[in-house]
Enzyme design. Sequence first.
Site, PDB file in Angstrom:
ATOM      1  N   ALA A  12       0.791  -1.237   0.000  1.00 37.70           N
ATOM      2  CA  ALA A  12       0.000   0.000   0.000  1.00 37.70           C
ATOM      3  C   ALA A  12       0.819   1.281   0.000  1.00 37.70           C
ATOM      4  O   ALA A  12       0.274   2.351  -0.300  1.00 37.70           O
ATOM      5  CB  ALA A  12      -0.938   0.004   1.219  1.00 37.70           C
ATOM      6  N   GLY A  14       3.528   1.812  -1.923  1.00 35.93           N
ATOM      7  CA  GLY A  14       4.176   2.010  -3.205  1.00 35.93           C
ATOM      8  C   GLY A  14       3.378   2.933  -4.114  1.00 35.93           C
ATOM      9  O   GLY A  14       2.300   3.417  -3.752  1.00 35.93           O
ATOM     10  N   MET A  16       1.655   2.309  -6.850  1.00 32.04           N
ATOM     11  CA  MET A  16       0.331   1.797  -7.176  1.00 32.04           C
ATOM     12  C   MET A  16      -0.562   1.770  -5.943  1.00 32.04           C
ATOM     13  O   MET A  16      -1.758   2.063  -6.025  1.00 32.04           O
ATOM     14  CB  MET A  16       0.433   0.400  -7.777  1.00 32.04           C
ATOM     15  CG  MET A  16       0.661   0.387  -9.266  1.00 32.04           C
ATOM     16  SD  MET A  16      -0.571   1.348 -10.185  1.00 32.04           S
ATOM     17  CE  MET A  16      -2.081   0.620  -9.583  1.00 32.04           C
ATOM     18  N   GLY A 101      -1.968  -7.714  -9.218  1.00 31.63           N
ATOM     19  CA  GLY A 101      -1.359  -6.889 -10.247  1.00 31.63           C
ATOM     20  C   GLY A 101       0.149  -6.876 -10.160  1.00 31.63           C
ATOM     21  O   GLY A 101       0.812  -6.074 -10.831  1.00 31.63           O
ATOM     22  N   SER A 125      -3.922  -9.822 -14.024  1.00 33.85           N
ATOM     23  CA  SER A 125      -3.558  -9.223 -15.305  1.00 33.85           C
ATOM     24  C   SER A 125      -2.222  -8.519 -15.140  1.00 33.85           C
ATOM     25  O   SER A 125      -1.969  -7.907 -14.092  1.00 33.85           O
ATOM     26  CB  SER A 125      -4.618  -8.212 -15.747  1.00 33.85           C
ATOM     27  OG  SER A 125      -4.215  -7.565 -16.948  1.00 33.85           O
ATOM     28  N   ASN A 127      -1.537  -5.936 -16.542  1.00 32.34           N
ATOM     29  CA  ASN A 127      -1.867  -4.513 -16.606  1.00 32.34           C
ATOM     30  C   ASN A 127      -3.366  -4.360 -16.382  1.00 32.34           C
ATOM     31  O   ASN A 127      -4.166  -4.926 -17.114  1.00 32.34           O
ATOM     32  CB  ASN A 127      -1.471  -3.934 -17.967  1.00 32.34           C
ATOM     33  CG  ASN A 127      -1.468  -2.421 -17.968  1.00 32.34           C
ATOM     34  OD1 ASN A 127      -2.438  -1.793 -17.571  1.00 32.34           O
ATOM     35  ND2 ASN A 127      -0.366  -1.834 -18.415  1.00 32.34           N
ATOM     36  N   HIS A 158       9.085   2.609 -20.293  1.00 32.14           N
ATOM     37  CA  HIS A 158       8.734   2.859 -18.890  1.00 32.14           C
ATOM     38  C   HIS A 158       9.790   3.736 -18.220  1.00 32.14           C
ATOM     39  O   HIS A 158      10.886   3.930 -18.735  1.00 32.14           O
ATOM     40  CB  HIS A 158       8.623   1.549 -18.112  1.00 32.14           C
ATOM     41  CG  HIS A 158       7.327   0.830 -18.325  1.00 32.14           C
ATOM     42  ND1 HIS A 158       7.115   0.003 -19.392  1.00 32.14           N
ATOM     43  CD2 HIS A 158       6.168   0.828 -17.604  1.00 32.14           C
ATOM     44  CE1 HIS A 158       5.883  -0.499 -19.323  1.00 32.14           C
ATOM     45  NE2 HIS A 158       5.299  -0.005 -18.257  1.00 32.14           N
ATOM     46  N   HIS A 159       9.444   4.180 -17.027  1.00 30.49           N
ATOM     47  CA  HIS A 159      10.341   5.007 -16.213  1.00 30.49           C
ATOM     48  C   HIS A 159      11.632   4.264 -15.866  1.00 30.49           C
ATOM     49  O   HIS A 159      11.695   3.033 -15.902  1.00 30.49           O
ATOM     50  CB  HIS A 159       9.618   5.448 -14.933  1.00 30.49           C
ATOM     51  CG  HIS A 159       9.022   4.304 -14.157  1.00 30.49           C
ATOM     52  ND1 HIS A 159       9.741   3.548 -13.277  1.00 30.49           N
ATOM     53  CD2 HIS A 159       7.762   3.788 -14.169  1.00 30.49           C
ATOM     54  CE1 HIS A 159       8.964   2.615 -12.739  1.00 30.49           C
ATOM     55  NE2 HIS A 159       7.747   2.738 -13.280  1.00 30.49           N
ATOM     56  N   LYS A 162      11.881   1.148 -13.259  1.00 31.79           N
ATOM     57  CA  LYS A 162      11.228  -0.156 -13.452  1.00 31.79           C
ATOM     58  C   LYS A 162      12.265  -1.269 -13.554  1.00 31.79           C
ATOM     59  O   LYS A 162      13.240  -1.162 -14.292  1.00 31.79           O
ATOM     60  CB  LYS A 162      10.344  -0.131 -14.696  1.00 31.79           C
ATOM     61  CG  LYS A 162       9.498  -1.399 -14.877  1.00 31.79           C
ATOM     62  CD  LYS A 162       8.457  -1.199 -15.961  1.00 31.79           C
ATOM     63  CE  LYS A 162       7.627  -2.459 -16.180  1.00 31.79           C
ATOM     64  NZ  LYS A 162       6.856  -2.845 -14.987  1.00 31.79           N
TER      65      LYS A 162
END
Length: 268
Positions: A12, A14, A16, A101, A125, A127, A158-159, A162
């Site tokens: 929680a 992070g 996302m 995820g 998934s 994504n 991506h950043h 990653k």
Amino acid sequence: MAGKNRIAVIGASGRMGKAIIQVLSQSKESELSAAVVGKESVCLGLDAGLNSGLKPNGILFTSDLEKAISEADTIIDFSLREVLQEVLRVCVAAGKPAVVGTTGITAEHKKLLMDASSKIPIVYSPNMSVGVNLLFKLTEIAARVMGDLADIEIQDIHHRHKKDSPSGTAEKLKAILLETLGRSESDVIHGRHGILPERDPKEIAIHSFRAGEVIGDHTVFFFTPEERIEISHKAQDRKTFAVGSVRAAEFLVGRKNGLYDMFSVLGI
């Protein structure tokens, strides 16, 4: 189930996790019930709302996974793949549905998901974005129409932070292309270097960029001698993944045991 769907978020603190907490703060159907972090996290004991850029919500970060899951209706897991087995074990023991995820999972992790899904409903998934799942579907359609006529390339941006490459989304796009076209991993290359022979007609190339702060851009190219088709998705806000995750969690309410994907959630 009376009242709102109570969701425990694993991972929680992070990027996302914060985005999901923000989405839940505005949801009419669901609410945050627990915010779980690792035992060594510096966030332990802090207010999850305040840490997510919101007003204090009275829910403090905890490392008590079993308590958080037992008191929730549904779980959303965006933690590390190293703890996925434990998260699934606790979810199965508590009989709680889960949205997974977590990125960078292996074949072994996928087997864990399959085994757990015989006991609880799971949405997995690579994504959770609604738009990306439309990208998956459009890629499948384009491959059926153009695949044997075109040279195919996948671009994944991506950043710089990653860790996995290619991204889980790029891997899913590859899997869709291979299945639709009846090709195999031996037809896939990653980037190009040196003096190479003429391209094999069955070749599918993946190119991964890791730079700046790009949230996530994916494009599938179909090149023929006469034209070029590009199917792209560019994430503008991390909340797109959070919105899809919460939608998936709400989809799981009352579902039978099984492994679902976002196509099931979206009805496409």
